[in-house]
Design a protein around this motif. Structure first.
Motif, mmCIF file in Angstrom:
data_model
loop_
_atom_site.group_PDB
_atom_site.id
_atom_site.type_symbol
_atom_site.label_atom_id
_atom_site.label_comp_id
_atom_site.label_asym_id
_atom_site.label_seq_id
_atom_site.Cartn_x
_atom_site.Cartn_y
_atom_site.Cartn_z
ATOM 1 N N CYS A 165 0.833 -1.187 0.003
ATOM 2 C CA CYS A 165 0.060 -0.087 -0.034
ATOM 3 C C CYS A 165 0.670 1.288 -0.237
ATOM 4 C CB CYS A 165 -0.871 0.078 1.351
ATOM 5 S SG CYS A 165 -0.127 -0.103 2.864
ATOM 6 N N PHE A 166 0.295 2.423 -0.457
ATOM 7 C CA PHE A 166 0.679 3.516 -0.308
ATOM 8 C C PHE A 166 -0.008 4.623 0.316
ATOM 9 C CE2 PHE A 166 1.621 7.781 -2.556
ATOM 10 C CZ PHE A 166 3.025 7.528 -2.754
ATOM 11 N N ILE A 167 0.666 5.219 1.333
ATOM 12 C CA ILE A 167 -0.251 6.080 2.129
ATOM 13 C C ILE A 167 0.136 7.734 1.956
ATOM 14 C CG2 ILE A 167 -0.982 6.570 4.441
ATOM 15 C CD1 ILE A 167 0.504 4.302 5.628
ATOM 16 N N LEU A 168 -0.828 8.535 1.759
ATOM 17 C CA LEU A 168 -0.864 9.824 1.377
ATOM 18 C C LEU A 168 -1.614 10.716 2.751
ATOM 19 C CD1 LEU A 168 -2.214 10.050 -2.170
ATOM 20 C CD2 LEU A 168 0.163 10.891 -1.338
ATOM 21 N N GLU A 169 -0.727 11.543 3.181
ATOM 22 C CA GLU A 169 -1.407 12.430 4.396
ATOM 23 C C GLU A 169 -1.091 13.895 4.251
ATOM 24 O OE1 GLU A 169 -3.284 12.171 7.073
ATOM 25 O OE2 GLU A 169 -2.741 14.192 7.173
ATOM 26 N N ALA A 170 -2.128 14.534 3.865
ATOM 27 C CA ALA A 170 -2.343 15.995 3.652
ATOM 28 C C ALA A 170 -1.386 16.796 4.559
ATOM 29 C CB ALA A 170 -3.846 16.665 3.662
ATOM 30 N N ARG A 171 -1.312 16.577 5.937
ATOM 31 C CA ARG A 171 -0.500 17.285 7.105
ATOM 32 C C ARG A 171 0.572 16.671 7.198
ATOM 33 N NH1 ARG A 171 -3.582 21.560 8.585
ATOM 34 N NH2 ARG A 171 -5.787 21.184 8.504
ATOM 35 N N SER A 172 1.451 17.513 8.157
ATOM 36 C CA SER A 172 2.687 17.017 8.536
ATOM 37 C C SER A 172 2.509 15.975 9.574
ATOM 38 C CB SER A 172 3.528 18.214 9.017
ATOM 39 O OG SER A 172 3.069 18.573 10.363
ATOM 40 N N ARG A 173 3.791 15.200 10.075
ATOM 41 C CA ARG A 173 3.647 14.290 11.036
ATOM 42 C C ARG A 173 3.450 14.779 12.324
ATOM 43 N NH1 ARG A 173 8.538 9.844 12.312
ATOM 44 N NH2 ARG A 173 7.731 9.143 14.285
ATOM 45 N N GLU A 174 4.096 15.985 12.461
ATOM 46 C CA GLU A 174 4.188 16.668 13.797
ATOM 47 C C GLU A 174 2.590 17.250 13.928
ATOM 48 O OE1 GLU A 174 6.003 20.539 14.015
ATOM 49 O OE2 GLU A 174 5.850 20.360 16.177
ATOM 50 N N TYR A 175 2.004 17.460 12.845
ATOM 51 C CA TYR A 175 0.569 17.916 13.273
ATOM 52 C C TYR A 175 -0.282 16.720 13.514
ATOM 53 C CZ TYR A 175 -4.012 20.391 12.038
ATOM 54 O OH TYR A 175 -5.293 20.858 11.988
ATOM 55 N N ILE A 176 -0.345 15.769 12.896
ATOM 56 C CA ILE A 176 -1.178 14.576 12.982
ATOM 57 C C ILE A 176 -0.920 14.173 14.481
ATOM 58 C CG2 ILE A 176 -2.145 14.208 10.733
ATOM 59 C CD1 ILE A 176 -0.509 11.774 10.683
ATOM 60 N N GLU A 177 0.232 14.209 14.885
ATOM 61 C CA GLU A 177 0.510 13.608 16.193
ATOM 62 C C GLU A 177 0.122 14.394 17.288
ATOM 63 O OE1 GLU A 177 4.379 10.465 14.927
ATOM 64 O OE2 GLU A 177 4.736 12.148 16.139
ATOM 65 N N LYS A 178 -0.079 15.688 17.051
ATOM 66 C CA LYS A 178 -0.480 16.676 18.241
ATOM 67 C C LYS A 178 -2.172 16.858 18.161
ATOM 68 C CE LYS A 178 3.747 18.917 19.396
ATOM 69 N NZ LYS A 178 4.796 19.845 18.843
ATOM 70 N N ARG A 179 -2.591 16.625 17.288
ATOM 71 C CA ARG A 179 -4.245 16.853 17.006
ATOM 72 C C ARG A 179 -4.815 15.908 18.240
ATOM 73 N NH1 ARG A 179 -5.646 15.909 11.118
ATOM 74 N NH2 ARG A 179 -5.160 13.851 11.575
ATOM 75 N N VAL A 180 -5.404 16.696 19.061
ATOM 76 C CA VAL A 180 -6.211 16.288 20.324
ATOM 77 C C VAL A 180 -7.369 15.949 20.006
ATOM 78 C CG1 VAL A 180 -6.949 16.762 22.682
ATOM 79 C CG2 VAL A 180 -4.652 17.526 21.963
ATOM 80 N N ARG A 181 -7.846 14.822 20.006
ATOM 81 C CA ARG A 181 -9.334 14.295 19.704
ATOM 82 C C ARG A 181 -9.863 13.335 20.881
ATOM 83 N NH1 ARG A 181 -9.869 13.439 13.019
ATOM 84 N NH2 ARG A 181 -10.142 15.786 12.912
ATOM 85 N N ALA A 182 -9.960 12.033 20.284
ATOM 86 C CA ALA A 182 -10.717 11.081 21.049
ATOM 87 C C ALA A 182 -9.876 10.454 21.935
ATOM 88 C CB ALA A 182 -11.286 10.145 20.155
#
Ligand code: RFL
Ligand code: PHB
Length: 392
Positions: free
Chosen positions: A28-45
């Motif tokens: 597989c090939f994964i595309l992510e619009a944001r930076s690694r830092e951004y998604i690792e800091k996004r507070v959610r569930a």
């Protein structure tokens, strides 16, 4: 460039899927619009069902979760008539949930993926999907100012509610089910002592929830307007509302401290059907969102890709599309149960401006019934710990 499964989005859905595919020997090939830092800091569930915890271990990313995850054997509901204790351990023998931040799940899944030699294209935004009804669908994406295309056998749309995958399906092929509740949640993360138990509150001033992210990190929420202006919520006002709504009148239970993050979340249920079109399969928030009250969103994303990975595995092993064809039908059965439950808890616990005295009385009576009836509490517990992951 070519791959077997092109994954759009490295949230929980995309990352769990990538791990499960790798285990099945699928590329597989994964595309992510944001930076690694951004998604690792996004507070959610923050609430993981046991099946989601098991999945973390199954993909080899569960070590830190085992150490730092906070097992939660009960939830409390406070209201004018008393204090309901939903003892998960007793009502669903031996079963509990685990509190562990979504961004920690994402961090662990990324670290385990990279450690196994996997790659993720960060800051690579999918711009559009093409050829969904052909044998070779493609993803057009932009990275470092350059546009490129990846050719796939299948595309997994794991790009969340605002992604490009769902809109790539002709609208005439989809049915949208939508319910927007007339309020939002103001959520905070604070350096403060959490309440001892995960506590939900129904109060005349509105809903509140006290959760946590660690022994000294609180994750609390108060019901607010859907379009709330955060400037109107000073830290003092937030803490005061939490104490009042959680019936911590003496301000002795809930610690106060520095607020690290404040944000408003919409309360909405949305489902699209079917969750697939040609060679595109939607998973997680790309296909459905639930009000946060039931703590189901991340867990649904995990359940979807668990089903999807098995269907892809069958296809690449036998060339049979039988499981793939039934993907949406299988997922939606479970999704709708989570929608039902999340809407029920939302209706039970929030203040509705438009409620007549009759409706308010019904709400209080339902809470009163829960206080007295073990059967009613068992229904809450059974759904809270999560219905089984099923693939047929
Ligand atoms: P995500 O996490 O939104 O990930 C989608 C990813 O796709 C990327 N993306 C793109 N990448 C490439 N090209 C594009 N064009 C792209 N467009 C988007 C995004 O950057 C992102 O990284 O979706 P996924 O994986 O489906 O996961 C779903 C969960 O994130 C969501 O359901 C939960 O956070 C919901 N939720 C909760 N779920 C629970 O199970 N338990 C909880 O306790 C719980 N509490 C919550 C919640 C959600 C909340 N908010 C903020 C909505 C509490 C809150 C406050
Ligand atoms: C959280 O810890 O963020 C949380 C807990 C329970 C919910 C929603 C969010 O229902």
């Amino acid at each position: 460039m070519r791959t077997q499964v092109g994954i759009v989005g490295a949230g929980p859905a995309g990352l769990f899927l990538a791990h499960l595919l790798r285990r099945a020997g699928i590329d597989c090939f994964i595309l992510e619009a944001r930076s690694r830092e951004y998604i690792e800091k996004r507070v959610r569930a923050g609430v993981l069902e046991q099946a989601t915890v098991d999945l973390m271990h199954e993909v080899g990313a569960g070590e830190r979760l085992k150490r730092e995850g906070m097992p939660d054997p009960r939830i409390d509901i406070r209201f004018a008539g008393g204090h309901i204790v939903v003892d998960l351990n007793e009502l669903t023998p031996g079963k509990i949930v685990t509190v562990y931040g979504q961004q920690e799940v994402v961090k662990d899944l990324i670290a385990a993926w990279l450690a196994r030699g996997g790659t993720i294209e960060f800051e690579a935004e999918a711009l559009g999907l093409d050829g969904l009804n052909s044998e070779r669908p493609t993803i057009l994406y932009r990275q470092n100012g350059r546009e490129d295309t990846i050719e796939c056998d299948f595309i997994a749309g794991c790009d969340g509610f605002h992604g490009v995958s769902r809109p790539a399906i002709p609208d005439s092929a989809l049915t949208h089910y939508d319910r927007i509740f007339p309020f939002g949640w103001l959520g905070i993360v604070a350096e403060a002592r959490p309440l001892a138990e995960m506590t939900y509150a129904n109060h005349t001033r509105g809903f509140a929830l006290a959760s946590r992210r660690g022994p000294n990190i609180a994750r609390n929420y108060v019901q607010c307007a859907a379009d709330e202006n955060l400037d109107l919520w000073s830290d003092t006002r937030i803490w005061d509302e939490l104490h009042v709504r959680l019936k911590d009148d003496g301000k002795t239970e809930l610690g106060e401290g520095r607020i690290l993050q404040k944000a408003v979340t919409p309360v909405r249920a949305y489902v699209t059907a079917p969750m697939q079109h040609g060679r595109l399969y939607l998973a997680g928030d790309a296909a459905h969102i639930v009000p946060p009250t039931g703590a189901k969103g991340l867990n649904l994303a995990a359940a979807d890709v668990w089903v999807l990975a098995r269907a892809f595995a069958e296809f690449f092993r036998t060339r049979s599309r039988e499981r793939l064809d039934r993907y949406s039908e299988v997922c939606l059965k479970r999704v709708w149960k989570a929608v039902r439950y999340s809407c029920y808890l939302t209706s039970l616990l929030h203040r509705f401006e438009q409620h007549t005295p009759f409706e308010r009385q019904l709400q209080l009576t339902e809470l009163e019934y829960l206080l007295r009836s073990k059967a009613a509490r068992t229904t809450i517990a059974e759904n809270y710990i999560g219905l089984p992951f099923e693939d047929n």
